[in-house]
Scaffold this motif. Structure first.
Motif, PDB file in Angstrom:
ATOM      1  N   ILE A 181       1.681   2.927  10.854  1.00 19.34           N
ATOM      2  CA  ILE A 181       2.896   2.655  10.087  1.00 19.34           C
ATOM      3  C   ILE A 181       3.468   4.000   9.644  1.00 19.34           C
ATOM      4  O   ILE A 181       2.743   4.818   9.063  1.00 19.34           O
ATOM      5  CB  ILE A 181       2.588   1.796   8.830  1.00 19.34           C
ATOM      6  CG1 ILE A 181       1.812   0.524   9.192  1.00 19.34           C
ATOM      7  CG2 ILE A 181       3.862   1.492   8.042  1.00 19.34           C
ATOM      8  CD1 ILE A 181       2.607  -0.537   9.888  1.00 19.34           C
ATOM      9  N   PHE A 198       1.028  -6.767   9.001  1.00 19.63           N
ATOM     10  CA  PHE A 198       2.160  -5.910   8.643  1.00 19.63           C
ATOM     11  C   PHE A 198       3.442  -6.644   9.028  1.00 19.63           C
ATOM     12  O   PHE A 198       3.411  -7.627   9.766  1.00 19.63           O
ATOM     13  CB  PHE A 198       2.069  -4.526   9.328  1.00 19.63           C
ATOM     14  CG  PHE A 198       2.123  -4.587  10.831  1.00 19.63           C
ATOM     15  CD1 PHE A 198       0.973  -4.834  11.576  1.00 19.63           C
ATOM     16  CD2 PHE A 198       3.322  -4.411  11.521  1.00 19.63           C
ATOM     17  CE1 PHE A 198       1.018  -4.909  12.964  1.00 19.63           C
ATOM     18  CE2 PHE A 198       3.378  -4.472  12.908  1.00 19.63           C
ATOM     19  CZ  PHE A 198       2.221  -4.729  13.626  1.00 19.63           C
ATOM     20  N   GLY A 199       4.558  -6.150   8.464  1.00 22.75           N
ATOM     21  CA  GLY A 199       5.833  -6.782   8.792  1.00 22.75           C
ATOM     22  C   GLY A 199       6.172  -7.947   7.883  1.00 22.75           C
ATOM     23  O   GLY A 199       7.140  -8.669   8.129  1.00 22.75           O
ATOM     24  N   GLU A 200       5.361  -8.117   6.822  1.00 17.65           N
ATOM     25  CA  GLU A 200       5.634  -9.208   5.877  1.00 17.65           C
ATOM     26  C   GLU A 200       6.654  -8.801   4.828  1.00 17.65           C
ATOM     27  O   GLU A 200       7.366  -9.629   4.273  1.00 17.65           O
ATOM     28  CB  GLU A 200       4.327  -9.632   5.175  1.00 17.65           C
ATOM     29  CG  GLU A 200       3.901  -8.811   3.960  1.00 17.65           C
ATOM     30  CD  GLU A 200       3.660  -7.328   4.235  1.00 17.65           C
ATOM     31  OE1 GLU A 200       3.719  -6.903   5.394  1.00 17.65           O
ATOM     32  OE2 GLU A 200       3.441  -6.581   3.257  1.00 17.65           O
ATOM     33  N   LEU A 201       6.727  -7.460   4.554  1.00 18.98           N
ATOM     34  CA  LEU A 201       7.511  -6.983   3.408  1.00 18.98           C
ATOM     35  C   LEU A 201       8.985  -7.393   3.522  1.00 18.98           C
ATOM     36  O   LEU A 201       9.568  -7.939   2.578  1.00 18.98           O
ATOM     37  CB  LEU A 201       7.369  -5.457   3.311  1.00 18.98           C
ATOM     38  CG  LEU A 201       8.095  -4.790   2.160  1.00 18.98           C
ATOM     39  CD1 LEU A 201       7.598  -5.300   0.814  1.00 18.98           C
ATOM     40  CD2 LEU A 201       7.931  -3.265   2.233  1.00 18.98           C
ATOM     41  N   ALA A 202       9.565  -7.158   4.684  1.00 20.29           N
ATOM     42  CA  ALA A 202      10.982  -7.485   4.868  1.00 20.29           C
ATOM     43  C   ALA A 202      11.218  -8.997   4.779  1.00 20.29           C
ATOM     44  O   ALA A 202      12.289  -9.437   4.360  1.00 20.29           O
ATOM     45  CB  ALA A 202      11.460  -6.952   6.216  1.00 20.29           C
ATOM     46  N   ARG A 244      13.522  -3.746   7.687  1.00 21.73           N
ATOM     47  CA  ARG A 244      12.161  -3.196   7.781  1.00 21.73           C
ATOM     48  C   ARG A 244      12.060  -1.887   7.003  1.00 21.73           C
ATOM     49  O   ARG A 244      12.882  -0.980   7.185  1.00 21.73           O
ATOM     50  CB  ARG A 244      11.822  -2.918   9.250  1.00 21.73           C
ATOM     51  CG  ARG A 244      11.777  -4.149  10.137  1.00 21.73           C
ATOM     52  CD  ARG A 244      10.679  -5.077   9.754  1.00 21.73           C
ATOM     53  NE  ARG A 244      10.419  -6.090  10.771  1.00 21.73           N
ATOM     54  CZ  ARG A 244       9.624  -7.127  10.569  1.00 21.73           C
ATOM     55  NH1 ARG A 244       9.014  -7.304   9.392  1.00 21.73           N
ATOM     56  NH2 ARG A 244       9.414  -8.005  11.523  1.00 21.73           N
ATOM     57  N   ALA A 245      11.031  -1.767   6.147  1.00 20.15           N
ATOM     58  CA  ALA A 245      10.886  -0.588   5.287  1.00 20.15           C
ATOM     59  C   ALA A 245      10.271   0.594   6.027  1.00 20.15           C
ATOM     60  O   ALA A 245      10.342   1.731   5.555  1.00 20.15           O
ATOM     61  CB  ALA A 245      10.013  -0.944   4.083  1.00 20.15           C
ATOM     62  N   TYR A 257       1.790  -0.627  -1.911  1.00 21.67           N
ATOM     63  CA  TYR A 257       2.647   0.163  -1.018  1.00 21.67           C
ATOM     64  C   TYR A 257       3.417   1.202  -1.827  1.00 21.67           C
ATOM     65  O   TYR A 257       3.543   2.355  -1.425  1.00 21.67           O
ATOM     66  CB  TYR A 257       3.696  -0.718  -0.322  1.00 21.67           C
ATOM     67  CG  TYR A 257       3.190  -1.675   0.735  1.00 21.67           C
ATOM     68  CD1 TYR A 257       2.007  -1.452   1.418  1.00 21.67           C
ATOM     69  CD2 TYR A 257       3.952  -2.790   1.070  1.00 21.67           C
ATOM     70  CE1 TYR A 257       1.582  -2.340   2.393  1.00 21.67           C
ATOM     71  CE2 TYR A 257       3.525  -3.677   2.045  1.00 21.67           C
ATOM     72  CZ  TYR A 257       2.338  -3.452   2.702  1.00 21.67           C
ATOM     73  OH  TYR A 257       1.930  -4.326   3.667  1.00 21.67           O
ATOM     74  N   GLN A 303       1.296   4.037  -2.759  1.00 25.25           N
ATOM     75  CA  GLN A 303       1.030   4.838  -1.567  1.00 25.25           C
ATOM     76  C   GLN A 303       2.188   5.817  -1.329  1.00 25.25           C
ATOM     77  O   GLN A 303       1.983   6.994  -1.042  1.00 25.25           O
ATOM     78  CB  GLN A 303       0.987   3.878  -0.373  1.00 25.25           C
ATOM     79  CG  GLN A 303      -0.196   3.979   0.501  1.00 25.25           C
ATOM     80  CD  GLN A 303      -0.148   2.864   1.558  1.00 25.25           C
ATOM     81  OE1 GLN A 303       0.876   2.225   1.798  1.00 25.25           O
ATOM     82  NE2 GLN A 303      -1.275   2.650   2.191  1.00 25.25           N
TER      83      GLN A 303
HETATM   84  P1  CMP Z   1       8.216  -4.478   6.833  1.00 21.23           P
HETATM   85  O1  CMP Z   1       9.067  -3.744   5.849  1.00 21.23           O
HETATM   86  O2  CMP Z   1       8.616  -5.824   7.217  1.00 21.23           O
HETATM   87  O3  CMP Z   1       8.039  -3.579   8.138  1.00 21.23           O
HETATM   88  C1  CMP Z   1       7.309  -2.354   8.021  1.00 21.23           C
HETATM   89  C2  CMP Z   1       5.945  -2.684   7.473  1.00 21.23           C
HETATM   90  O4  CMP Z   1       5.067  -1.603   7.197  1.00 21.23           O
HETATM   91  C3  CMP Z   1       6.064  -3.343   6.100  1.00 21.23           C
HETATM   92  O5  CMP Z   1       6.724  -4.590   6.251  1.00 21.23           O
HETATM   93  C4  CMP Z   1       4.630  -3.361   5.670  1.00 21.23           C
HETATM   94  O6  CMP Z   1       3.971  -4.472   6.219  1.00 21.23           O
HETATM   95  C5  CMP Z   1       4.071  -2.098   6.334  1.00 21.23           C
HETATM   96  N1  CMP Z   1       3.683  -1.072   5.335  1.00 21.23           N
HETATM   97  C6  CMP Z   1       2.433  -0.571   5.177  1.00 21.23           C
HETATM   98  N2  CMP Z   1       2.398   0.329   4.184  1.00 21.23           N
HETATM   99  C7  CMP Z   1       3.643   0.377   3.676  1.00 21.23           C
HETATM  100  C8  CMP Z   1       4.240   1.122   2.612  1.00 21.23           C
HETATM  101  N3  CMP Z   1       3.519   1.973   1.858  1.00 21.23           N
HETATM  102  N4  CMP Z   1       5.547   0.919   2.356  1.00 21.23           N
HETATM  103  C9  CMP Z   1       6.261   0.074   3.091  1.00 21.23           C
HETATM  104  N5  CMP Z   1       5.761  -0.665   4.127  1.00 21.23           N
HETATM  105  C10 CMP Z   1       4.462  -0.512   4.412  1.00 21.23           C
END
Ligand code: CMP
Ligand code: CMP
Length: 329
Positions: free
Chosen positions: A235, A261-265, A272-273, A310, A313
Motif C-alpha cells: 500500500i 484492504f480497499g474498505e476505507l473508500a 481511494r486514499a 491508519y 500510521q
Molecule cells: P481505500 O482507501 O479504499 O484504498 C486504499 C486502501 O489502502 C485503503 O482503502 C486501506 O484499506 C489501505 N490502507 C492501509 N493503510 C492505510 C493508511 N495508513 N491510510 C489509508 N489507507 C490505508
C-alpha cells in the motif's frame, strides 16, 4: 447494476431477508448437499437459439458472478437451457412469497425491487440494464424474497430451477468447500456467524495480479473490497507535497494472507486514499460494494477502529495529521 433507493429501511430489509432465510432453513431443514442431488437422471433442457440470440445471450452473461465458477461444458449446458423472455413495462417478473421457478439475467430494461416490510411494500433498489436476480429462492430453497417489476419494456434470459440447481448450486457448494478453511482465518470476518460467512463465500470472486500490477489507484472511485488470499500487497500513498518527488509515493504498509484492504473508500464514501500493488503474484478475494453493504454490517466496528490506526500510521510517516475523511489530492 443494483442501485439502492433509500427508503430508510435498508438495514431492516437485510435483516428481514436474513430472518426469512434462517426461518425457512429451520422450517424446511432443506440445505443443499451436492452429493445427494440427482445428477443426470433428468433430461437436459435445451432451448434452440439462432446465432444472433446466442451471441446476445453470451454478452448478457459474461459478467454474471454465479456463472464464473462453472467449466466450459457446464456453461454451454447453461446457455443451451436459457430461454428469452420479453417483458412489458409494469410486468411483475417475480412476486415475493412465490416459489422460485427461474433465475433471470437482464439483457436490457430497468426493474424495481420491492420488499414487504411491516406489511408495506418498500422500494429497496433497482436494476439498470444489467445484472441478474431470482437466485435466492433457487439457492436456498426459500420463497421469493422480493418482488421484481419491469419499469420499461425489456428482455431477460431465464434459466429453469432444475438446471440452475444441477449446475450452479452444485458449483456454489464446491466453492464453499474450497473457501471454508480460508474464510475462517480472516480476522475481519470473525464477528460473522457461520451462515453469514457462507454468504460471503457465495459472493466473492477470486482475482489474480502479476508482480507490480496496480490493484487500486489512489483517487479512483471505489467499487470493491479485497481480501488477500495469497501473496503480498504493497500500500503506497502520494501526498500533495510529494508530487514532484520521483515516483511520488511512499510505502505505508503491506497486507498478507487473510488481511483486507480497499474498505476505507467504501466506508467513508470517498475516493481511494492510497494505491495498492501486487508484490509477486497475488490472489485476492474480491467483494463488490453491494455485497459489502449487505453482508459486512457486523464487521463495521472493526473497520472503523482501523481507520484511527491508519491515521496514526500516516502521522508517523508524514509528520502531519491526516483526516482520511477528506478527499485525497
Ligand atoms: P481505500 O482507501 O479504499 O484504498 C486504499 C486502501 O489502502 C485503503 O482503502 C486501506 O484499506 C489501505 N490502507 C492501509 N493503510 C492505510 C493508511 N495508513 N491510510 C489509508 N489507507 C490505508
Ligand atoms: P429471489 O428471492 O429468488 O427472488 C427475488 C430476487 O430479488 C432475489 O432472489 C434477489 O435476486 C433479488 N433481490 C435484490 N435485492 C433484494 C433484497 N434487498 N432482498 C431480497 N431480494 C433481493
Amino acid at each position: 447494476m443494483l442501485s439502492d433507493v433509500d427508503c430508510g429501511a435498508l438495514g431492516v430489509v437485510e435483516q428481514h431477508r436474513w430472518d426469512l432465510m434462517k426461518k425457512r432453513k429451520s422450517v424446511c431443514g432443506e440445505t443443499y448437499n451436492p452429493d445427494e442431488e440427482d445428477e443426470d437422471t433428468e433430461p437436459r433442457v435445451i432451448h434452440p437459439k439462432t446465432d444472433e440470440q446466442r451471441a446476445r445471450l453470451q454478452e448478457a452473461c459474461k459478467n454474471i458472478l454465479l456463472f464464473k465458477n462453472v467449466d466450459e461444458e457446464q456453461l454451454s449446458q447453461v446457455l443451451d437451457a436459457m430461454f428469452e423472455k420479453t417483458v412489458e413495462n409494469g410486468e411483475h417478473v417475480i412476486d415475493q412469497g412465490d416459489d422460485g421457478d427461474n433465475f433471470y439475467v437482464i439483457e436490457r430494461g430497468t426493474f424495481d425491487i420491492f420488499v414487504v416490510i411491516n406489511n408495506e411494500s418498500c422500494l429497496v433498489g433497482s436494476y439498470d440494464n444489467q445484472g441478474s436476480f431470482g437466485e435466492l429462492a433457487l439457492m436456498y430453497n426459500t420463497p421469493r424474497a422480493a418482488t421484481i417489476v419491469a419499469t420499461s419494456e425489456g428482455s431477460l434470459w431465464g434459466l429453469d430451477r432444475e438446471t440452475f440447481r444441477r449446475i450452479i448450486v452444485k458449483n456454489t457448494a464446491k466453492k464453499r468447500q474450497m473457501y471454508e478453511s480460508f474464510i475462517e482465518t480472516v480476522p475481519l470476518l470473525k464477528s460473522l456467524d457461520l451462515s453469514e460467512r457462507i454468504k460471503v463465500v457465495d459472493v466473492i470472486e477470486s482475482r489474480t495480479y502479476q508482480d507490480g500490477e496496480r490493484i487500486i489507484a489512489q483517487g479512483d472511485k471505489a467499487d470493491c473490497l479485497f481480501i488477500v488470499e495469497c501473496g503480498d500487497v504493497r500500500i503506497a500513498m502520494r501526498r500533495k507535497s510529494m508530487v514532484e518527488m520521483e515516483g511520488g509515493e511512499v510505502e505505508i504498509t503491506r497486507c498478507g494472507r487473510g488481511q483486507y484492504f480497499g474498505e476505507l473508500a467504501l466506508v467513508t464514501n470517498k475516493p481511494r486514499a492510497a494505491s495498492a500493488y501486487a508484490v509477486g503474484e497475488v490472489k485476492c478475494a474480491v467483494m463488490d460494494v453491494k455485497a459489502f453493504e449487505r453482508l459486512l454490517g457486523p464487521c463495521m466496528d472493526i473497520m472503523k477502529r482501523n481507520i484511527a490506526h491508519y491515521e496514526e500510521q500516516l502521522v508517523n510517516l508524514f509528520g502531519t495529521s491526516v483526516d482520511l475523511s477528506e478527499p485525497s489530492p
